[in-house]
Write a protein that holds these residues in place. Structure first.
Motif, PDB file in Angstrom:
ATOM      1  N   PRO A 267       0.780  -1.071  -0.020  1.00 49.01           N
ATOM      2  CA  PRO A 267       0.052   0.154   0.048  1.00 49.01           C
ATOM      3  C   PRO A 267       0.945   1.372  -0.113  1.00 49.01           C
ATOM      4  O   PRO A 267       1.595   1.358   0.953  1.00 49.01           O
ATOM      5  CB  PRO A 267      -0.834  -0.198   1.207  1.00 49.01           C
ATOM      6  N   PRO A 268       0.870   2.023  -1.168  1.00 49.57           N
ATOM      7  CA  PRO A 268       1.856   3.119  -1.288  1.00 49.57           C
ATOM      8  C   PRO A 268       1.546   4.181  -0.257  1.00 49.57           C
ATOM      9  O   PRO A 268       2.798   4.411   0.266  1.00 49.57           O
ATOM     10  CB  PRO A 268       1.176   3.759  -2.684  1.00 49.57           C
ATOM     11  N   ALA A 269       0.410   4.637   0.218  1.00 49.21           N
ATOM     12  CA  ALA A 269       0.226   5.549   1.383  1.00 49.21           C
ATOM     13  C   ALA A 269       0.677   5.074   2.649  1.00 49.21           C
ATOM     14  O   ALA A 269       1.440   5.979   3.460  1.00 49.21           O
ATOM     15  CB  ALA A 269      -1.388   5.872   1.527  1.00 49.21           C
ATOM     16  N   LEU A 270       0.576   3.705   3.053  1.00 47.49           N
ATOM     17  CA  LEU A 270       1.067   3.424   4.207  1.00 47.49           C
ATOM     18  C   LEU A 270       2.607   3.232   4.086  1.00 47.49           C
ATOM     19  O   LEU A 270       3.358   3.460   5.278  1.00 47.49           O
ATOM     20  CB  LEU A 270       0.617   1.931   4.500  1.00 47.49           C
ATOM     21  N   SER A 271       3.271   2.952   3.001  1.00 50.80           N
ATOM     22  CA  SER A 271       4.586   2.772   3.070  1.00 50.80           C
ATOM     23  C   SER A 271       5.355   4.267   3.048  1.00 50.80           C
ATOM     24  O   SER A 271       6.326   4.663   3.544  1.00 50.80           O
ATOM     25  CB  SER A 271       5.281   2.348   1.606  1.00 50.80           C
ATOM     26  N   VAL A 272       4.745   5.245   2.289  1.00 47.84           N
ATOM     27  CA  VAL A 272       5.311   6.702   2.512  1.00 47.84           C
ATOM     28  C   VAL A 272       5.267   7.144   3.960  1.00 47.84           C
ATOM     29  O   VAL A 272       6.159   7.780   4.229  1.00 47.84           O
ATOM     30  CB  VAL A 272       4.406   7.467   1.503  1.00 47.84           C
ATOM     31  N   GLY A 273       3.875   6.915   4.563  1.00 48.11           N
ATOM     32  CA  GLY A 273       3.755   7.397   5.948  1.00 48.11           C
ATOM     33  C   GLY A 273       4.779   6.794   6.853  1.00 48.11           C
ATOM     34  O   GLY A 273       5.470   7.428   7.573  1.00 48.11           O
ATOM     35  N   ALA A 274       4.956   5.338   6.793  1.00 49.80           N
ATOM     36  CA  ALA A 274       5.850   4.741   7.600  1.00 49.80           C
ATOM     37  C   ALA A 274       7.345   5.246   7.308  1.00 49.80           C
ATOM     38  O   ALA A 274       8.224   5.407   8.340  1.00 49.80           O
ATOM     39  CB  ALA A 274       5.961   3.242   7.439  1.00 49.80           C
ATOM     40  N   SER A 275       7.545   5.389   5.996  1.00 48.90           N
ATOM     41  CA  SER A 275       9.151   5.880   5.766  1.00 48.90           C
ATOM     42  C   SER A 275       9.469   7.491   6.327  1.00 48.90           C
ATOM     43  O   SER A 275      10.382   7.496   6.599  1.00 48.90           O
ATOM     44  CB  SER A 275       9.307   5.933   4.279  1.00 48.90           C
ATOM     45  N   MET A 276       8.509   7.980   6.289  1.00 44.07           N
ATOM     46  CA  MET A 276       8.761   9.675   6.581  1.00 44.07           C
ATOM     47  C   MET A 276       8.766   9.718   8.069  1.00 44.07           C
ATOM     48  O   MET A 276       9.543  10.331   8.765  1.00 44.07           O
ATOM     49  CB  MET A 276       7.419  10.435   6.284  1.00 44.07           C
ATOM     50  N   LEU A 277       7.640   8.914   8.793  1.00 41.98           N
ATOM     51  CA  LEU A 277       7.858   8.892  10.220  1.00 41.98           C
ATOM     52  C   LEU A 277       9.107   8.138  10.657  1.00 41.98           C
ATOM     53  O   LEU A 277       9.735   8.615  11.622  1.00 41.98           O
ATOM     54  CB  LEU A 277       6.762   8.074  10.848  1.00 41.98           C
ATOM     55  N   GLN A 278       9.694   7.345  10.066  1.00 43.13           N
ATOM     56  CA  GLN A 278      10.887   6.470  10.655  1.00 43.13           C
ATOM     57  C   GLN A 278      11.947   7.354  10.339  1.00 43.13           C
ATOM     58  O   GLN A 278      13.001   7.275  11.049  1.00 43.13           O
ATOM     59  CB  GLN A 278      10.976   5.268   9.902  1.00 43.13           C
ATOM     60  N   GLY A 279      12.074   8.176   9.281  1.00 37.79           N
ATOM     61  CA  GLY A 279      13.183   9.122   9.159  1.00 37.79           C
ATOM     62  C   GLY A 279      13.240  10.172   9.984  1.00 37.79           C
ATOM     63  O   GLY A 279      13.979  10.989   9.793  1.00 37.79           O
ATOM     64  N   LEU A 280      12.138  10.680  10.778  1.00 40.12           N
ATOM     65  CA  LEU A 280      12.084  11.748  11.458  1.00 40.12           C
ATOM     66  C   LEU A 280      13.362  12.004  12.693  1.00 40.12           C
ATOM     67  O   LEU A 280      13.969  13.108  12.628  1.00 40.12           O
ATOM     68  CB  LEU A 280      11.059  12.190  12.389  1.00 40.12           C
ATOM     69  N   PRO A 281      14.083  10.869  13.180  1.00 41.88           N
ATOM     70  CA  PRO A 281      15.118  11.004  14.051  1.00 41.88           C
ATOM     71  C   PRO A 281      16.335  11.463  13.267  1.00 41.88           C
ATOM     72  O   PRO A 281      17.350  12.191  13.621  1.00 41.88           O
ATOM     73  CB  PRO A 281      15.263   9.522  14.479  1.00 41.88           C
ATOM     74  N   GLY A 282      16.327  11.033  11.958  1.00 38.93           N
ATOM     75  CA  GLY A 282      17.299  11.413  10.945  1.00 38.93           C
ATOM     76  C   GLY A 282      17.468  12.911  10.566  1.00 38.93           C
ATOM     77  O   GLY A 282      18.521  13.338  10.539  1.00 38.93           O
ATOM     78  N   VAL A 283      16.020  13.497  10.360  1.00 36.75           N
ATOM     79  CA  VAL A 283      15.942  14.744  10.212  1.00 36.75           C
ATOM     80  C   VAL A 283      16.587  15.572  11.360  1.00 36.75           C
ATOM     81  O   VAL A 283      17.258  16.586  11.217  1.00 36.75           O
ATOM     82  CB  VAL A 283      14.643  14.918   9.696  1.00 36.75           C
ATOM     83  N   ALA A 284      15.975  15.087  12.530  1.00 34.35           N
ATOM     84  CA  ALA A 284      16.749  15.768  13.687  1.00 34.35           C
ATOM     85  C   ALA A 284      18.095  15.794  13.793  1.00 34.35           C
ATOM     86  O   ALA A 284      18.716  16.857  14.216  1.00 34.35           O
ATOM     87  CB  ALA A 284      15.991  15.321  15.052  1.00 34.35           C
ATOM     88  N   LEU A 285      18.750  14.818  13.488  1.00 36.53           N
ATOM     89  CA  LEU A 285      19.975  14.494  13.508  1.00 36.53           C
ATOM     90  C   LEU A 285      20.748  15.485  12.575  1.00 36.53           C
ATOM     91  O   LEU A 285      21.664  16.095  12.829  1.00 36.53           O
ATOM     92  CB  LEU A 285      20.735  13.201  13.244  1.00 36.53           C
ATOM     93  N   GLN A 286      20.189  15.709  11.243  1.00 36.90           N
ATOM     94  CA  GLN A 286      20.838  16.336  10.356  1.00 36.90           C
ATOM     95  C   GLN A 286      20.789  17.876  10.697  1.00 36.90           C
ATOM     96  O   GLN A 286      21.665  18.578  10.573  1.00 36.90           O
ATOM     97  CB  GLN A 286      20.072  16.272   8.892  1.00 36.90           C
ATOM     98  N   LEU A 287      19.648  18.161  11.152  1.00 37.20           N
ATOM     99  CA  LEU A 287      19.335  19.645  11.813  1.00 37.20           C
ATOM    100  C   LEU A 287      20.282  20.007  12.851  1.00 37.20           C
ATOM    101  O   LEU A 287      20.782  21.256  13.156  1.00 37.20           O
ATOM    102  CB  LEU A 287      17.757  19.871  12.302  1.00 37.20           C
ATOM    103  N   ALA A 288      20.767  18.854  13.790  1.00 32.37           N
ATOM    104  CA  ALA A 288      21.506  19.348  14.907  1.00 32.37           C
ATOM    105  C   ALA A 288      22.880  19.272  14.407  1.00 32.37           C
ATOM    106  O   ALA A 288      23.830  20.118  14.955  1.00 32.37           O
ATOM    107  CB  ALA A 288      21.228  18.177  16.136  1.00 32.37           C
ATOM    108  N   VAL A 289      23.251  18.372  13.650  1.00 33.27           N
ATOM    109  CA  VAL A 289      24.753  18.273  13.270  1.00 33.27           C
ATOM    110  C   VAL A 289      25.388  19.258  12.168  1.00 33.27           C
ATOM    111  O   VAL A 289      26.419  19.722  12.386  1.00 33.27           O
ATOM    112  CB  VAL A 289      25.174  16.544  13.001  1.00 33.27           C
TER     113      VAL A 289
END
Length: 178
Positions: free
Chosen positions: A136-158
């Motif tokens: 299911p595309p919507a579920l896959s995109v949603g999971a991918s975006m939520l799962q990547g949030l810690p990485g985005v926070a790390l990018q913003l910090a580092v």
């Protein structure tokens, strides 16, 4: 200017180091179970957008996930996650370089815009990959975006911290690298 001072040699060395980080950080993060949550490969590839000329950053971003896939199996070539990560890394580095252009006052606009564009690229490609493999595309995109949030926070910090640290060392950030 002798061969030891060649700008091309400088870009080769910097981008080799960035690629080495892009290949080793994921292994370290995966060893402790944090790999796909913190997007460790994308961290140095995004940083490269602030350090290298546009072509170098985009090329290193394109190649690193593919080289990693061939040598470590991460990210996988099928489904084509490695190709999607290559596209995202190219966008991250390219947008960061185009907006930043060596001007410290543009760091935050470049960083935030690059992250947004990179995540949008990831979302579009996640949608396409999900359809390709029957998920299911919507579920896959949603999971991918939520799962990547810690990485985005790390990018913003580092990234701002590293760019500021390198900016204080004359000659390490290349104002003329655009």
């Amino acid at each position: 200017m002798g061969p030891a001072h060649s700008p091309r040699l400088r870009w080769i060395i910097i981008n080799a180091m960035i690629m080495a980080l892009g290949l080793t950080l994921p292994v370290a993060f995966h060893a402790v179970g944090l790999g796909n949550k913190f997007l460790p490969m994308l961290l140095p590839l995004l940083l490269n957008g602030f350090l290298s000329p546009l072509g170098w950053g985009v090329l290193t971003g394109a190649l690193t996930p593919l080289v990693s896939a061939l040598f470590t199996g991460m990210p996988p070539l099928y489904p084509p996650v490695a190709v999607a990560m290559s596209a995202e890394a190219m966008v991250l580095a390219g947008v960061a370089r185009l907006i930043y252009a060596g001007r410290r006052s543009r760091l935050w606009p470049a960083l935030i815009t690059a992250i947004i564009c990179g995540r949008l690229t990831s979302a579009v490609l996640s949608w396409a990959i999900a359809r390709m493999v029957g998920l299911p595309p919507a579920l896959s995109v949603g999971a991918s975006m939520l799962q990547g949030l810690p990485g985005v926070a790390l990018q913003l910090a580092v990234i701002p911290w590293v760019v500021a640290a390198l900016s204080s060392r004359r000659g390490l950030l290349f104002e003329d690298a655009s």
